[in-house]
Design an enzyme around this catalytic site. Structure first.
Site, PDB file in Angstrom:
ATOM      1  N   ASP A 492      36.139  11.488  37.493  1.00 27.43           N
ATOM      2  CA  ASP A 492      36.861  10.173  37.310  1.00 27.43           C
ATOM      3  C   ASP A 492      37.223   9.650  38.587  1.00 27.43           C
ATOM      4  O   ASP A 492      37.535  10.397  39.317  1.00 27.43           O
ATOM      5  CB  ASP A 492      37.984  10.571  36.315  1.00 27.43           C
ATOM      6  CG  ASP A 492      39.033   9.409  35.925  1.00 27.43           C
ATOM      7  OD1 ASP A 492      38.452   8.843  34.876  1.00 27.43           O
ATOM      8  OD2 ASP A 492      39.956   9.067  36.763  1.00 27.43           O
ATOM      9  N   ILE A 493      37.168   8.382  38.503  1.00 20.31           N
ATOM     10  CA  ILE A 493      37.312   7.625  39.649  1.00 20.31           C
ATOM     11  C   ILE A 493      39.106   7.513  39.669  1.00 20.31           C
ATOM     12  O   ILE A 493      39.523   6.797  38.908  1.00 20.31           O
ATOM     13  CB  ILE A 493      36.859   6.247  39.731  1.00 20.31           C
ATOM     14  CG1 ILE A 493      35.473   6.474  39.856  1.00 20.31           C
ATOM     15  CG2 ILE A 493      37.308   5.511  41.095  1.00 20.31           C
ATOM     16  CD1 ILE A 493      34.696   4.997  39.623  1.00 20.31           C
ATOM     17  N   GLU A 535      35.630   4.656  33.676  1.00 24.58           N
ATOM     18  CA  GLU A 535      35.281   5.226  35.088  1.00 24.58           C
ATOM     19  C   GLU A 535      35.029   6.532  34.789  1.00 24.58           C
ATOM     20  O   GLU A 535      35.056   7.241  36.206  1.00 24.58           O
ATOM     21  CB  GLU A 535      36.444   4.873  35.770  1.00 24.58           C
ATOM     22  CG  GLU A 535      37.808   5.559  35.376  1.00 24.58           C
ATOM     23  CD  GLU A 535      38.576   4.877  34.375  1.00 24.58           C
ATOM     24  OE1 GLU A 535      39.623   5.233  34.373  1.00 24.58           O
ATOM     25  OE2 GLU A 535      38.244   4.049  33.580  1.00 24.58           O
TER      26      GLU A 535
END
Length: 613
Positions: A492-493, A535
């Site tokens: 996950d960003i 994301e």
């Protein structure tokens, strides 16, 4: 006296033979026209109309069963709707004859609609306020009663908007299929196809006038375009105007007459039109054949008379007749062979794979000339990424004298991939020894392209959620069967919402696609990378334990944090590692384990890799 009688006899025989020859030629002219009609009809029906209809059928079914659409129907969020709209847009972009692509829900209300003004313009999305209620339209009512994966075709007609025929005329056929989720009806998918070019291809022929009528005798297509679509226009055109004597026969189902050849189209269109393609030989074409026949007959008569005296004693009617019959047979065989050569992808090889013959259609598909192909091994078109297992199974089958059927990815001369659905037939001698192999194929590249479109995320150009689910299911089954390690990385960003809020969604999209590229360049060839949603990304690592996956995660985390993004600067990622350990583990448990580890990485301050318990 004997000489005079013999000369007279020779002249009479010459005249009589020429007259018979003329009559035979007239019969042959009729046969020739009929054969030409069969060839033209075959080309128009099988090579022009059928592939287009089959392609649209495949598109409609692919849309109706697409996971993106089904996910939207189960969770009708704005994001899911945008994904479906993008999918419909991509389908419309793939073919400039698609005028309209729609999803209509179970109540008859248009929910998603992609339109195109004409075949030279780009498609566009219709805003919600302009979407219409189609519940009263006959096509919606008909398709809503159909079973799953049944396909409905409309009549060939002119496009109607707001209960009026659209001008300029847009000849259209609609292809639709119902949508079911868990046996519950959810609406329909419908595609409108502009048939202007298709009908133009059906109309063109140098020796025949082409007509298409429906079962009631209404003219759909006429050589004079002003007289087409008699049912919808004020042309008052009638079939009897062009076929005064035989119009009633054509409508009644007679397939051949003195001045027409009729071929049904309902086996291709599968609609209520009961459409019939009618070929009428052009007058100038018939006149040219007759004139040519008369000239040939006169020439034969004169020549026969001139040669009757010296050749009468040696003439032989039997060899002449045999030669004539052989000539006609050879001509027919050549014509049939030419049709096969042009339209059928076929190649013959020796048992050592050396190509001995190849059709023009095969040469066109491969990008090589026949001269370049003959004498080469068939692996000249072998694609390097085709699994060896496919060829091993193929050779095992044909070397046993059995036919093999399957799909093979090949590579043409330009280095581009293309797919063939092939049948390979062993050719045997009387002693049952195999001497060669004949391969017959159908180009299915377009079908394969659609399959690829349905598995790739449009923004990041990596696998989408649907493909990840399929790959994970396959790898879990393989890990169970062979007791091998399998690990998932959930990525996950960090603070991605802040990127969108601060720099806008275009910059956010740039960040997503760049992160995908960086991840792609730092994973192994055996790893499977895809966008899991938003994301979030997932990497499936076959035959990898949690420690090795942790090391890979650290490598990816450092690669992202070291990269300088345009406008944004630096980003970080958090990674959760989940291992698939026991036979009792399921796909959902493996994902949940990696998800929990990702949550802990976030909870501990982000920008780190955590192994799930």
């Amino acid at each position: 006296m004997f000489t005079i009688y013999f000369v007279i006899f020779g002249i009479v025989i010459a005249l009589f033979g020429s007259l018979i020859g003329y009559k035979i030629q007239m019969i042959n002219i009729k046969d020739r026209i009929e054969r030409n009609a069969e060839e033209v009809a075959f080309n128009k029906r099988i090579n022009t109309l059928a592939p287009r209809i089959e392609k649209m059928d495949s598109m409609v079914l692919a849309l109706a069963t697409n996971k993106i659409l089904q996910e939207y129907l189960q969770q009708p969020t704005q994001k899911n709707k945008e994904n479906v709209s993008n999918l419909f847009y991509a389908i419309a972009m793939s073919d400039n004859l698609i005028m309209q692509t729609r999803y209509i829900d179970e109540t008859g209300q248009e929910k998603i609609r992609i339109d195109r003004i004409n075949d030279s313009s780009n498609p566009f999305v219709i805003e919600n306020s302009k979407l219409q209620d189609k519940s009263s339209r006959d096509y919606f009512q008909a398709v809503s009663k159909m079973k799953p994966e049944q396909i409905w075709h409309s009549k060939l007609d002119l496009n109607i908007e707001n209960n009026k025929v659209e001008i300029p005329y847009k000849p259209t056929i609609r292809v639709a299929t119902p949508i079911y989720i868990k046996d519950k009806y959810k609406g329909i998918v419908i595609i409108n196809i502009l048939t202007t070019k298709i009908l133009a291809n059906l109309r063109s022929s140098p020796v025949f006038d082409h007509y298409i009528i429906d079962k009631e005798g209404n003219i759909i297509l006429h050589p004079d375009d002003k007289l087409s679509w008699s049912k919808y226009t004020d042309s008052n055109a009638k079939l009897v105007d062009d076929f005064p004597i035989e119009a009633s026969k054509i409508i009644a189902g007679v397939r051949k007459g003195e001045d027409f050849y009729a071929y049904p189209l309902d086996d291709i269109l599968h609609n209520e039109d009961g459409a019939i393609l009618i070929l009428k030989p052009k007058t100038e074409y018939k006149q040219s054949l007759v004139a040519s026949n008369i000239e040939s007959a006169l020439f034969v008569i004169i020549l026969s008379i001139l040669l009757s005296i010296p050749l009468a004693l040696y003439a032989s009617l039997t060899p002449s007749k045999v030669q004539k019959a052989l000539w006609y047979s050879n001509r027919d065989l050549k014509r049939f062979a030419d049709i096969i050569d042009r339209y059928v992808i076929t190649v013959t090889t020796k048992t050592n794979s050396i190509i001995t013959t190849a059709s023009s259609a095969f040469a066109k598909a491969s990008g090589y000339t026949k001269e370049e192909l003959i004498g080469q091994k068939i692996n000249i078109i072998k694609h390097p990424e085709t699994p060896k297992k496919v060829y091993q199974e193929l050779w095992k089958t044909i070397e046993q004298g059995k036919e093999w059927q399957g799909e093979i990815r090949n590579m043409n001369k330009q280095g581009n991939a293309y797919w063939l659905e092939e049948t390979i037939i062993p050719v045997k001698e009387e002693n049952n020894e195999i001497t060669s192999y004949i391969t017959v194929g159908i180009d299915i590249s377009a079908k394969k392209e659609l399959e690829i479109i349905s598995t790739i995320d449009r923004l990041t150009a990596i696998f989408n959620r649907r493909k990840l689910d399929e790959s994970l299911h396959y790898e879990i089954e393989k890990a169970k069967r062979y007791t091998r390690d399998l690990t998932l990385l959930m990525i996950d960003i960090d603070h991605f919402k802040r990127v969108n809020d601060t720099y806008g969604h275009q910059t956010g999209d740039y960040a997503l696609s760049t992160v995908a590229k960086i991840l792609s360049t730092h994973i192994r060839e055996s790893d499977i990378l895809g966008r899991y949603g938003g994301e979030e990304f997932m990497i499936i690592c076959p035959e990898t334990d949690q420690n090795a996956a942790f090391n890979l995660g650290e490598k990816l985390r450092n690669a992202i944090s070291d990269y300088t993004f345009n406008t944004i600067g630096h980003l970080t990622i958090s990674i959760g590692v989940g291992g698939f350990e026991t036979d009792d583990s399921t796909q959902e448990e493996a994902i949940r384990k990696a998800d929990n580890a990702l949550y802990k990485a976030k909870e501990r301050g982000r920008n780190q890799v955590v192994i799930g318990e």
